[in-house]
Design a protein around this motif. Structure first.
Motif, short mmCIF file in Angstrom:
data_model
loop_
_atom_site.label_atom_id
_atom_site.label_comp_id
_atom_site.label_asym_id
_atom_site.label_seq_id
_atom_site.Cartn_x
_atom_site.Cartn_y
_atom_site.Cartn_z
N ALA A 137 48.24 -6.14 75.72
CA ALA A 137 46.84 -5.71 75.65
C ALA A 137 46.54 -5.06 74.30
CB ALA A 137 46.53 -4.75 76.78
N MET A 138 47.50 -4.31 73.77
CA MET A 138 47.30 -3.68 72.47
C MET A 138 47.19 -4.74 71.38
SD MET A 138 49.68 -1.02 70.33
CE MET A 138 49.56 0.27 71.54
N LEU A 139 48.04 -5.74 71.42
CA LEU A 139 48.00 -6.81 70.42
C LEU A 139 46.68 -7.59 70.50
CD1 LEU A 139 51.65 -8.15 70.65
CD2 LEU A 139 50.66 -6.68 68.88
N GLU A 140 46.22 -7.83 71.72
CA GLU A 140 44.94 -8.54 71.88
C GLU A 140 43.79 -7.72 71.31
OE1 GLU A 140 44.87 -9.33 76.06
OE2 GLU A 140 46.20 -11.07 75.86
N LYS A 141 43.83 -6.42 71.53
CA LYS A 141 42.77 -5.55 71.01
C LYS A 141 42.82 -5.51 69.48
CE LYS A 141 40.73 -1.03 71.65
NZ LYS A 141 40.79 0.25 72.35
N VAL A 142 44.01 -5.47 68.92
CA VAL A 142 44.17 -5.48 67.46
C VAL A 142 43.62 -6.78 66.89
CG1 VAL A 142 45.88 -5.59 65.61
CG2 VAL A 142 46.06 -3.84 67.36
N MET A 143 43.93 -7.91 67.53
CA MET A 143 43.44 -9.20 67.04
C MET A 143 41.92 -9.29 67.16
SD MET A 143 45.88 -10.71 65.68
CE MET A 143 44.99 -12.21 65.35
N GLN A 144 41.37 -8.76 68.22
CA GLN A 144 39.92 -8.75 68.39
C GLN A 144 39.28 -7.92 67.28
OE1 GLN A 144 38.59 -7.06 72.06
NE2 GLN A 144 36.45 -7.30 71.57
N ASN A 145 39.85 -6.78 66.99
CA ASN A 145 39.35 -5.92 65.92
C ASN A 145 39.45 -6.62 64.58
OD1 ASN A 145 39.97 -3.70 63.74
ND2 ASN A 145 38.73 -2.73 65.35
N PHE A 146 40.54 -7.34 64.38
CA PHE A 146 40.74 -8.08 63.11
C PHE A 146 39.66 -9.14 62.93
CE2 PHE A 146 42.72 -11.60 60.74
CZ PHE A 146 43.00 -10.93 59.56
N ARG A 147 39.39 -9.90 64.01
CA ARG A 147 38.34 -10.93 63.93
C ARG A 147 36.99 -10.32 63.61
NH1 ARG A 147 40.45 -12.52 68.99
NH2 ARG A 147 42.23 -13.86 68.64
N GLU A 148 36.69 -9.19 64.19
CA GLU A 148 35.42 -8.51 63.92
C GLU A 148 35.32 -8.10 62.45
OE1 GLU A 148 35.16 -5.30 66.70
OE2 GLU A 148 35.01 -6.66 68.41
N ARG A 149 36.44 -7.68 61.87
CA ARG A 149 36.44 -7.26 60.47
C ARG A 149 36.28 -8.44 59.53
NH1 ARG A 149 37.90 -2.17 59.39
NH2 ARG A 149 38.54 -0.93 61.16
N LEU A 150 36.77 -9.61 59.94
CA LEU A 150 36.60 -10.78 59.06
C LEU A 150 35.15 -11.16 58.97
CD1 LEU A 150 39.62 -13.03 60.09
CD2 LEU A 150 39.35 -11.68 58.01
#
Length: 75
Positions: free
Chosen positions: A62-75
């Motif tokens: 769940a933490m990795l998924e949240k990090v990836m979601q945050n990364f996509r938002e930053r792109l």
């Protein structure tokens, strides 16, 4: 004091603002991993490497998924 290492805010390498190489996701994960690894003291480099591998495997999905979601938002 630091031969062959660049320690400067202004340097010849121009990093674009909000570069994905300098994003908070990476800083967050490294900080989290460092905190987990150093909870237990290691006696040598081999133990440290093993502790790093173990802690990487234990990062919650769940933490990795949240990090990836945050990364996509930053792109």
């Amino acid at each position: 004091m630091f031969p062959e290492h660049l320690i400067s805010l202004r340097c010849e390498i121009e990093w674009p603002p909000r570069s994905p190489y300098l994003n908070l996701c990476d800083l967050f994960l490294w900080g989290y991993l460092k905190g987990q690894v150093y909870k237990n003291r290691t006696q040598n480099v081999q133990q440290l490497m093993e502790a790093i591998r173990e802690e990487i495997a234990l990062i919650p999905r769940a933490m990795l998924e949240k990090v990836m979601q945050n990364f996509r938002e930053r792109l």
